[in-house]
Design a protein around this motif. Structure first.
Motif, PDB file in Angstrom:
ATOM      1  N   LEU A 403       0.846  -1.082  -0.440  1.00 50.95           N
ATOM      2  CA  LEU A 403      -0.208  -0.078   0.056  1.00 50.95           C
ATOM      3  C   LEU A 403       0.634   1.018  -0.487  1.00 50.95           C
ATOM      4  CD1 LEU A 403      -2.747  -1.256   2.609  1.00 50.95           C
ATOM      5  CD2 LEU A 403      -3.231  -1.526   0.141  1.00 50.95           C
ATOM      6  N   PRO A 404       1.137   2.082  -1.002  1.00 45.97           N
ATOM      7  CA  PRO A 404       1.587   2.997  -1.171  1.00 45.97           C
ATOM      8  C   PRO A 404       0.586   4.199  -0.156  1.00 45.97           C
ATOM      9  CG  PRO A 404       1.026   2.391  -3.426  1.00 45.97           C
ATOM     10  CD  PRO A 404       0.432   1.545  -2.682  1.00 45.97           C
ATOM     11  N   ASP A 405       2.258   4.816   0.189  1.00 48.85           N
ATOM     12  CA  ASP A 405       1.492   6.417   1.097  1.00 48.85           C
ATOM     13  C   ASP A 405       0.587   7.399   0.681  1.00 48.85           C
ATOM     14  OD1 ASP A 405       3.295   5.158   2.713  1.00 48.85           O
ATOM     15  OD2 ASP A 405       5.193   6.345   2.496  1.00 48.85           O
ATOM     16  N   THR A 406       0.735   7.165  -0.902  1.00 51.15           N
ATOM     17  CA  THR A 406      -0.301   8.353  -2.031  1.00 51.15           C
ATOM     18  C   THR A 406      -1.483   7.809  -2.219  1.00 51.15           C
ATOM     19  OG1 THR A 406       0.709   7.254  -3.303  1.00 51.15           O
ATOM     20  CG2 THR A 406       2.006   9.854  -3.037  1.00 51.15           C
ATOM     21  N   GLY A 407      -1.923   6.378  -1.294  1.00 50.09           N
ATOM     22  CA  GLY A 407      -2.951   5.363  -1.609  1.00 50.09           C
ATOM     23  C   GLY A 407      -3.030   4.718  -2.900  1.00 50.09           C
ATOM     24  N   GLY A 408      -4.360   3.764  -3.179  1.00 48.27           N
ATOM     25  CA  GLY A 408      -3.693   3.037  -4.279  1.00 48.27           C
ATOM     26  C   GLY A 408      -3.275   0.831  -3.867  1.00 48.27           C
ATOM     27  N   LEU A 409      -2.790   1.163  -4.851  1.00 46.45           N
ATOM     28  CA  LEU A 409      -2.087  -0.433  -4.697  1.00 46.45           C
ATOM     29  C   LEU A 409      -0.695  -0.988  -5.567  1.00 46.45           C
ATOM     30  CD1 LEU A 409      -2.636  -3.640  -2.983  1.00 46.45           C
ATOM     31  CD2 LEU A 409      -3.376  -3.755  -5.566  1.00 46.45           C
ATOM     32  N   ALA A 410       0.114  -1.118  -4.968  1.00 51.78           N
ATOM     33  CA  ALA A 410       1.374  -1.469  -5.673  1.00 51.78           C
ATOM     34  C   ALA A 410       2.010  -2.533  -5.895  1.00 51.78           C
ATOM     35  CB  ALA A 410       2.201  -0.623  -5.173  1.00 51.78           C
ATOM     36  N   ILE A 411       1.419  -3.678  -6.653  1.00 55.03           N
ATOM     37  CA  ILE A 411       2.519  -4.635  -7.328  1.00 55.03           C
ATOM     38  C   ILE A 411       3.685  -4.642  -7.687  1.00 55.03           C
ATOM     39  CG2 ILE A 411       1.572  -6.857  -8.724  1.00 55.03           C
ATOM     40  CD1 ILE A 411      -0.280  -6.079  -6.431  1.00 55.03           C
TER      41      ILE A 411
END
Length: 429
Positions: A403-411
């Motif tokens: 979970l990035p600090d800026t929101g969203g999702l990182a794979i």
């Protein structure tokens, strides 16, 4: 060395030490020397023979002096006398007597044993009794030590054979820390893995059935509408085509996942490819599709990473991750794709600006037919990330979410240059 070896070694060593200690205690307590009777008989025989020799060679006086000296040194009840019975010298010698004919006189040399018969037998049997008792105790201890965990293992294996994968035996080892305990914990891990696979299989059957039921229900509805209104044939045929396409796509993804799972133990059919170039092709196609939702995406990454991979699997893995980001990112947002290369590893990070998932769902989204609880359905069946993980792990790499600090999702995908026999033991976000 293994702990079990040292436990066996210590038990046997203590058994021998206890045997020796028991023998010493009995000797001191009863004054009974092991094999003392045999020793006394040999002493008697030696003294009798020596006295007979002195009598024969030096005469009666010398033999009498020897008897007195011998009794003062080692009392055996040694005596020498003249036999009065006729034919005494013709009698056979025994263990306690000797008959000697000297100058026409028959002399009788004898000893009188003073050892107790009970002590003699005790001294004779004492070593064997001590060895028998100590060996019995140690054998019973070793047998009990080994049989108890073996019984637990047997019960556990029997439970597995009957399909009960919830059985655990590690907590029944009573604080042991040897190889048998390690075997019990390995059994627990295997049982847990089998239970996980069984649950996954049942969940997969349930999810596949559920996903197949929806388009089939819609097809049934279309058929019902056609029966009531044949004039809507054109529109209904278009609807049927869409549902059939959905079914075909679902079956295709299920078959892909099944093939990946079934071939997990087979060697890869690798070829040398530039994975970065493959990624750029996928990004170009994804950018075209993303325009419909006004989503911008990194269209090209720099670098070269030649790797021995099975091209179809890696293409599907990269495509599924990128398309998943395009599908769930917010409208008018951006998807960033970053690559880092080292000598033997390619790291690809795809970050979207969608709703993301809860932290406790970071692993669950890689399970078949799983999505985040707050994810808005946008087509697909929740198999993309599961296929991506299977494909990358077959090459010895790993896929994980964060979970990035800026929101969203990182794979993040980590792919080695050379495939390894097994993937990582665990995936971390």
């Amino acid at each position: 060395m293994p702990r079990l070896f040292w436990k066996f070694f210590t038990t046997i060593w203590l058994t021998l030490a206890a045997t020796i200690a028991v023998i010493i205690v009995i000797v001191n307590l009863f004054q009974a020397v092991p094999f003392g009777r045999e020793l006394e008989l040999r002493q008697q025989e030696f003294v009798l023979n020596l006295t007979a020799t002195v009598l024969t060679m030096d005469g009666e006086d010398a033999a009498a002096r020897f008897v007195r000296t011998s009794e003062g040194t080692l009392p055996l009840g040694l005596t020498i006398s003249m036999a009065t019975e006729s034919g005494a010298c013709a009698d056979e010698n025994t263990a306690e007597t000797r008959s000697i004919l000297k100058d026409g006189i028959c002399y009788r040399i004898s000893v009188s044993g003073k050892a107790s018969v009970v002590l003699d037998y005790l001294a004779l049997l004492m070593p064997w009794i001590a060895i028998f008792v100590s060996s019995t105790i140690s054998a019973a201890a070793l047998a009990r030590y080994l049989i108890r965990p073996v019984v637990h293992l047997r019960d556990g294996l029997s439970a597995l054979a009957h399909g009960r994968f919830d059985v655990r035996i590690g907590d029944k080892m009573a604080g042991r820390t040897d190889e048998v305990t390690a075997l019990a914990h390995d059994f627990d891990s295997s049982a847990a893995r089998l239970q996980e696979l069984q649950d996954s299989q049942q969940r997969l059957f349930h999810d596949v059935s559920h996903e197949l039921r929806s388009p089939l229900s819609r097809l049934q509805a279309v058929v019902g509408v056609l029966r009531q209104s044949p004039a809507k044939l054109g529109a209904m045929l278009d609807r049927m085509d869409r549902e059939v396409e959905r079914l075909d796509a679902l079956v295709g993804e299920v078959l892909t996942l099944a093939r990946l799972t079934a071939r997990s133990s087979l060697p890869l059919k690798t070829q040398t490819l530039d994975v970065v170039e493959l990624l750029n092709e996928i990004l170009g196609d994804a950018a075209f599709e993303a325009q419909a939702r006004d989503v911008s995406i990194t269209t090209s990454v720099d670098g070269v990473f030649l790797a021995d991979v099975e091209g179809e699997l890696i293409y599907r893995a990269l495509e599924n991750v990128v398309r998943n980001a395009v599908k769930y990112t917010a409208e008018h947002s951006r998807i960033s794709v970053l690559c880092e290369t080292t000598a033997d590893l390619l790291k690809i990070r795809v970050t979207d600006q969608g709703p993301g998932v809860m932290r406790d769902e970071l692993e669950r989204i890689f399970q078949p037919f799983s999505r985040g609880k707050d994810a808005v359905p946008r087509g697909g069946y929740g198999l993309g990330l599961a296929i991506a993980r299977q494909a990358v792990e077959r090459h010895g790499g790993r896929v994980y979410a964060s979970l990035p600090d800026t929101g969203g999702l990182a794979i993040t995908i980590e792919l080695p240059r050379k495939p390894t026999a097994h993937g990582p033991a665990s995936n971390q976000g």
